[in-house]
Design a protein around this motif. Structure first.
Motif, PDB file in Angstrom:
ATOM      1  N   THR A   1      24.985  39.315 -51.443  1.00 43.40           N
ATOM      2  CA  THR A   1      26.178  38.332 -51.447  1.00 43.40           C
ATOM      3  C   THR A   1      27.975  38.264 -52.493  1.00 43.40           C
ATOM      4  OG1 THR A   1      24.975  36.594 -51.474  1.00 43.40           O
ATOM      5  CG2 THR A   1      24.457  37.532 -49.245  1.00 43.40           C
TER       6      THR A   1
ATOM      7  N   TYR B   1      30.827  33.518 -46.754  1.00 41.66           N
ATOM      8  CA  TYR B   1      30.719  33.200 -48.003  1.00 41.66           C
ATOM      9  C   TYR B   1      30.676  34.809 -49.273  1.00 41.66           C
ATOM     10  CZ  TYR B   1      25.852  33.926 -46.654  1.00 41.66           C
ATOM     11  OH  TYR B   1      25.313  34.395 -46.284  1.00 41.66           O
TER      12      TYR B   1
ATOM     13  N   MET C   1      26.306  28.680 -60.268  1.00 43.39           N
ATOM     14  CA  MET C   1      25.163  28.949 -59.890  1.00 43.39           C
ATOM     15  C   MET C   1      23.844  27.882 -61.112  1.00 43.39           C
ATOM     16  SD  MET C   1      24.149  32.373 -60.415  1.00 43.39           S
ATOM     17  CE  MET C   1      24.285  32.779 -62.069  1.00 43.39           C
ATOM     18  N   VAL C   2      24.716  27.966 -62.412  1.00 44.57           N
ATOM     19  CA  VAL C   2      24.367  27.128 -63.328  1.00 44.57           C
ATOM     20  C   VAL C   2      23.679  25.435 -63.188  1.00 44.57           C
ATOM     21  CG1 VAL C   2      23.970  26.487 -65.761  1.00 44.57           C
ATOM     22  CG2 VAL C   2      24.686  28.517 -65.671  1.00 44.57           C
TER      23      VAL C   2
ATOM     24  N   PHE D   1      20.856  25.793 -60.969  1.00 42.51           N
ATOM     25  CA  PHE D   1      18.950  26.125 -61.714  1.00 42.51           C
ATOM     26  C   PHE D   1      19.421  24.936 -61.481  1.00 42.51           C
ATOM     27  CE2 PHE D   1      20.503  31.160 -62.760  1.00 42.51           C
ATOM     28  CZ  PHE D   1      19.758  31.060 -61.406  1.00 42.51           C
TER      29      PHE D   1
ATOM     30  N   GLU E   1      17.827  22.114 -59.386  1.00 47.11           N
ATOM     31  CA  GLU E   1      16.073  22.990 -58.872  1.00 47.11           C
ATOM     32  C   GLU E   1      14.983  22.634 -59.783  1.00 47.11           C
ATOM     33  OE1 GLU E   1      15.509  24.334 -55.725  1.00 47.11           O
ATOM     34  OE2 GLU E   1      17.668  24.268 -54.814  1.00 47.11           O
TER      35      GLU E   1
ATOM     36  N   ILE F   1      25.992  31.667 -69.140  1.00 47.66           N
ATOM     37  CA  ILE F   1      24.337  31.552 -68.085  1.00 47.66           C
ATOM     38  C   ILE F   1      22.974  32.338 -69.365  1.00 47.66           C
ATOM     39  CG2 ILE F   1      22.786  33.059 -66.525  1.00 47.66           C
ATOM     40  CD1 ILE F   1      25.384  34.283 -65.314  1.00 47.66           C
TER      41      ILE F   1
ATOM     42  N   VAL G   1      11.008  29.505 -60.050  1.00 47.17           N
ATOM     43  CA  VAL G   1      11.132  30.894 -60.335  1.00 47.17           C
ATOM     44  C   VAL G   1      12.262  31.107 -58.584  1.00 47.17           C
ATOM     45  CG1 VAL G   1      10.818  32.834 -60.652  1.00 47.17           C
ATOM     46  CG2 VAL G   1      11.023  31.526 -61.877  1.00 47.17           C
TER      47      VAL G   1
ATOM     48  N   SER H   1      13.376  28.918 -56.283  1.00 49.60           N
ATOM     49  CA  SER H   1      14.659  28.228 -55.735  1.00 49.60           C
ATOM     50  C   SER H   1      15.739  29.153 -56.694  1.00 49.60           C
ATOM     51  CB  SER H   1      14.311  27.094 -56.192  1.00 49.60           C
ATOM     52  OG  SER H   1      14.049  26.835 -57.966  1.00 49.60           O
ATOM     53  N   PHE H   2      14.926  29.272 -58.002  1.00 44.21           N
ATOM     54  CA  PHE H   2      16.399  29.919 -58.785  1.00 44.21           C
ATOM     55  C   PHE H   2      16.904  31.056 -58.149  1.00 44.21           C
ATOM     56  CE2 PHE H   2      14.856  28.178 -63.344  1.00 44.21           C
ATOM     57  CZ  PHE H   2      15.105  26.791 -62.750  1.00 44.21           C
ATOM     58  N   ILE H   3      15.964  32.112 -58.059  1.00 40.76           N
ATOM     59  CA  ILE H   3      16.320  33.264 -56.810  1.00 40.76           C
ATOM     60  C   ILE H   3      16.884  33.119 -56.120  1.00 40.76           C
ATOM     61  CG2 ILE H   3      15.540  35.002 -56.046  1.00 40.76           C
ATOM     62  CD1 ILE H   3      12.605  35.410 -57.786  1.00 40.76           C
TER      63      ILE H   3
ATOM     64  N   GLU I   1      18.864  30.593 -55.372  1.00 44.13           N
ATOM     65  CA  GLU I   1      20.666  30.081 -55.589  1.00 44.13           C
ATOM     66  C   GLU I   1      21.216  31.119 -55.960  1.00 44.13           C
ATOM     67  OE1 GLU I   1      21.436  26.876 -55.147  1.00 44.13           O
ATOM     68  OE2 GLU I   1      19.526  26.514 -54.458  1.00 44.13           O
ATOM     69  N   ALA I   2      20.176  32.513 -56.724  1.00 38.08           N
ATOM     70  CA  ALA I   2      21.345  33.197 -57.256  1.00 38.08           C
ATOM     71  C   ALA I   2      21.404  34.572 -56.057  1.00 38.08           C
ATOM     72  CB  ALA I   2      20.636  34.036 -58.386  1.00 38.08           C
ATOM     73  N   ILE I   3      20.513  34.707 -55.392  1.00 33.39           N
ATOM     74  CA  ILE I   3      20.552  35.707 -54.411  1.00 33.39           C
ATOM     75  C   ILE I   3      21.107  34.522 -52.663  1.00 33.39           C
ATOM     76  CG2 ILE I   3      19.858  37.017 -52.272  1.00 33.39           C
ATOM     77  CD1 ILE I   3      20.034  38.792 -55.118  1.00 33.39           C
ATOM     78  N   THR I   4      22.314  33.429 -53.719  1.00 35.09           N
ATOM     79  CA  THR I   4      22.889  32.942 -51.992  1.00 35.09           C
ATOM     80  C   THR I   4      23.088  33.877 -51.085  1.00 35.09           C
ATOM     81  OG1 THR I   4      24.211  31.152 -52.119  1.00 35.09           O
ATOM     82  CG2 THR I   4      25.384  32.891 -53.078  1.00 35.09           C
ATOM     83  N   THR I   5      22.101  33.221 -50.111  1.00 38.22           N
ATOM     84  CA  THR I   5      22.953  33.621 -48.923  1.00 38.22           C
ATOM     85  C   THR I   5      22.058  32.863 -47.085  1.00 38.22           C
ATOM     86  OG1 THR I   5      22.540  35.463 -47.144  1.00 38.22           O
ATOM     87  CG2 THR I   5      20.689  35.040 -48.304  1.00 38.22           C
ATOM     88  N   SER I   6      22.147  32.646 -46.631  1.00 40.08           N
ATOM     89  CA  SER I   6      21.693  31.692 -45.304  1.00 40.08           C
ATOM     90  C   SER I   6      20.714  32.634 -44.287  1.00 40.08           C
ATOM     91  CB  SER I   6      22.773  31.696 -44.458  1.00 40.08           C
ATOM     92  OG  SER I   6      22.753  31.331 -43.260  1.00 40.08           O
TER      93      SER I   6
ATOM     94  N   LYS J   1      19.263  27.627 -45.741  1.00 37.67           N
ATOM     95  CA  LYS J   1      19.330  27.875 -47.118  1.00 37.67           C
ATOM     96  C   LYS J   1      18.084  28.945 -46.282  1.00 37.67           C
ATOM     97  CE  LYS J   1      19.239  25.752 -50.756  1.00 37.67           C
ATOM     98  NZ  LYS J   1      19.996  26.587 -51.852  1.00 37.67           N
TER      99      LYS J   1
END
Lengths: 502, 502
Positions: free
Chosen positions: A92, A102, A110-111, A114, A117, B29, B111, B113-115, B117-122, B368
């Motif tokens: 996305t 979005y 994004m950071v 993290f 989380e 980052i 980890v 959760s980090f993924i 957040e990085a791959i932000t989708t719904s 999420k």
């Protein structure tokens, strides 16, 4: 003496074990972070990579080893699961993802996500979330300032715009009749909410959940541009009253989902004042325009409304979710409406000012510190660059609309007001078909096929839908500053490539 | 020709700019991830470090540069904000954090959760969340299996247990009378929900939000151990009926918030069957016991209930939030109850099986992919190690209770059934005061002072509250496998150190 020696040996062993485990943990997290940076950040945003690696549910089930078993798996297997989850997820944040409201990747928020989380906590009390409590407060005040509520207000971050809109319904109802909180709706007069035909479906979902009922959401007509017609609103208010019902709230939309239309807030506010109705603005999508000196006129009159829902995870690119509900009220309505005063959490004999415990303003108990993501991004970019994001997105949408007008195989559904660009692709075979039901029926089938092809190819993602009496059309939403004019030209070229045989 | 050259130069410049920006982004980052690993993971879980760096709201406002300005700030400043945010946040993953029903750090779900957040989708459509959709489905099936619903069921992940409990109320109401979704409660008979005095406040908040009203939540007495008294439940049902009201749902609790008590599900299920009431189990806290062969008897009878709320972010240590709502229903009740069929999102002419689009089961729009965090953790640890987490937490709580009994300056409020250990600290000055109101009044003031001192010192965090007629007592909640017996001994020693002058 013996006993002491044994205990000490055990302690050392225990400590060694802990340290060994800590090293393994660190090594795993380190490797996983490398994968995230490489695959979920760099590759995912690289225009040369695919936006999605499409697999049908059946195929994907075979590719992923989904089953949960008794025995745990090795670090290398788990890291492979991380790689696979990223690989087959839709990117996305990719410059060719225009499918949703979005898109794009902002490194700061994004950071921030993290960090929230890793520091896993909940915003109910200052005691467990001191930093995030203050940041939420700072952000809410700033947003209230941008809305123009000179006398201040209140607010809260929620998991999504639907929740924020439901908060508006609940607060409006509470103001109308606080007793409903205690006794329910059983003896109440029939309550009516008014929203436009272009408004988001969360108002209807909210009415169902809140016991008001979907039929008591009265739909107000919109004009051709998708804007609520004020005279139609007044008629519907009168209709509800004539039926003996009680209209108590109007939902205006700033940035509708499909067309990106802005309801005329000033005129709606006049009507709401006349009939003493709560005016909520669903600015989940369009609120971002408040950041822009050039475009904030789209929300003219917003300083007069009672409440606003504004999602930062849409045009402002914070990772989902980051949604603010804001209310122009200085009487703690949010607290009164939602509080349950749980004594195990909101003790009054704490050693700090418990007015910082915001949890009882929420219908949730645990609540994520979403505000931090946006706070950090704002710090990094400043209002100026946030403004540029919005200005650029709207400028790009206008550029795309101009390009569409230049090409005979494309047709705009409507001149864009915001950053939604709605258009049809007319394949060569259809160009000679005369306007009328036959042409529209065929046109209706074009977008789904082109969409299927683009996804299977992985070249880009754009949403489509039918709308009112209009057959399926594409809805491009431009958000990310990473999107170039070249990307937009590519989109039109690619649609033509994919659909010219239809 | 000229024109082409200019365009190409612009393109190169554009690409160089993008690349430069990408490098800066990557570098940021990377640095931020180092800070997270060092400060939010390693230091935050290090027992030698403080659990919190307490500052009052006023002090913290001065320490943090909260103001949001027009101009963006440098990378080094932003990284400093990250460090400060972590520094002054409470370390909920620290082995001395026992303040909430969550604690500890699991690297896999973190980890995960980090993924997400990085791959932000719904999670609304398979189209934008293919991987996470399948993982949610896998996890829900597995949890349904553990509950023991042999014929299957349905479910959804929500932002928190309060939301999951509210889903139960809405589904129970929908089953009682589906028309309420459309027409609201205005013509309905007064509906009544039954829950115990120890049940979570979200049932009451839910009743308020859903238009049922807090007064229509009938409170059923609990016994001394905190368990709902079945005969008292039946009396309250009869009472509601005699008033002409309609009891439609019972909320039983598996693991109450304060005492950690489990309501007797079997007996309550008998009563619900007799009166045809929806039985929901709020197992947000106690659901984890289903992972344990040794302790799952605590939820005996759960296979008979209609719905369950189960938080994975509590004893199973997934970062907040990760809450499942599960329903024993095969008639798509969840979908029928919540659907709004938004055509812009849930098109029926898609090229894949749209039954994978789960979004219309939710009252949210964006949602999420919380399930992934737990899926990845389960893969890494296997059911066996998840079981060990639960068994260990309960064993440690029993150890603590034994230690408390050995020390004259401590007194158990109740023998623990789960991993909540409730106890008083009796300072020397109080030991000679005879039992009675005077002693209780003084005792009531002890825990808040000790709490203030431990937080200002930063040595540990434990919750306290008054409860019913009992004055303030400490509630220790043991969760993290990182917590050792030494940590528990430390807790008792430290309370004594901090409170012996009181």
């Amino acid at each position: 003496m013996n006993k002491i020696v044994v205990v000490t040996t055990l302690n050392i062993r225990y400590i060694v074990d802990i340290l060994r485990e800590m090293n393994a943990t660190e090594s795993f997290i380190h490797h996983a972070m490398e994968i995230i940076l490489e695959d979920a950040v760099k590759k995912a945003t690289d225009v040369r990579e695919k936006v999605c690696e499409w697999r049908s549910p059946e195929q994907l089930k075979e590719l992923l080893d989904l089953e949960l078993r008794d025995k745990g798996e090795s670090e290398s297997r788990v890291l492979q699961y991380c790689r696979d989850a990223i690989k087959y997820s839709v990117k996305t944040t990719h410059p060719r993802f225009f499918n949703q409201l979005y898109a794009g990747m902002d490194p700061y928020s994004m950071v921030g996500s993290f960090i929230t989380e890793a520091i896993t906590t909940s915003l109910y009390t200052y005691e467990v979330a001191p930093v995030f409590t203050l940041m939420e407060d700072t952000l809410l005040r700033k947003m209230i300032e941008m809305i123009g509520w000179d006398e201040g207000g209140d607010g809260i971050f929620n998991p999504g715009g639907s929740m924020s809109n439901m908060y508006a319904v609940n607060l409006a109802r509470y103001r109308y009749c606080p007793d409903i909180k205690e006794v329910g709706l059983f003896a109440a007069k029939r309550l009516v909410i008014l929203t436009s035909q272009e408004g988001h479906y969360s108002i209807s979902k909210g009415a169902a959940l809140l016991g008001i009922g979907t039929k008591n959401v009265y739909i107000v007509s919109s004009d051709k541009r998708g804007k609520m017609i004020p005279s139609a609103l007044e008629e519907k208010i009168k209709l509800a009253k004539s039926e003996g019902a009680v209209p108590f709230m109007v939902n205006a939309t700033a940035g509708t989902t499909v067309l990106g239309a802005f309801d005329p807030i000033e005129e709606i506010a006049d009507i709401c004042e006349k009939y003493n109705l709560w005016l909520h603005v669903d600015a989940c999508w369009g609120g971002a325009a408040l950041m822009s000196k050039k475009h904030k006129h789209l929300l003219k009159g917003i300083h007069r409304v009672n409440s606003v829902a504004w999602n930062l995870h849409k045009m402002l690119m914070v990772p989902l979710q980051c949604s603010a509900f804001l209310v122009r009220d200085k009487t703690s309505l949010l607290q009164h409406c939602h509080s349950a005063r749980a004594t195990y959490l909101f003790q009054q004999d704490k050693f700090y000012d418990v007015s910082y415990d915001t949890g009882d303003k929420s219908v949730q108990c645990g609540r994520k510190p979403d505000a931090f993501k946006f706070w950090l991004m704002w710090k990094a970019l400043g209002t100026t660059q946030l403004e540029q994001i919005v200005d650029r997105a709207i400028a790009m949408a206008r550029y795309l609309a101009q390009e569409i007008k230049k090409r005979e195989e494309f047709q705009l559904v409507i001149e864009p007001e915001y950053s939604n660009v709605c258009f049809w692709y007319i394949p060569p075979s259809l160009r000679s078909v005369p306007h009328g039901p036959e042409r529209w029926k065929k046109l209706h089938t074009v977008a789904p096929v082109v969409k299927e092809r683009m996804m299977k190819k992985g070249s880009m993602m754009i949403g489509y839908q039918a709308h009112g009496d209009k057959p399926n059309f594409f809805r491009m939403v431009v958000i990310s500053p990473q999107v170039s004019r070249e990307d937009l030209n590519f989109v039109l070229d690619e649609i033509h490539n994919l659909g010219q045989d239809l």
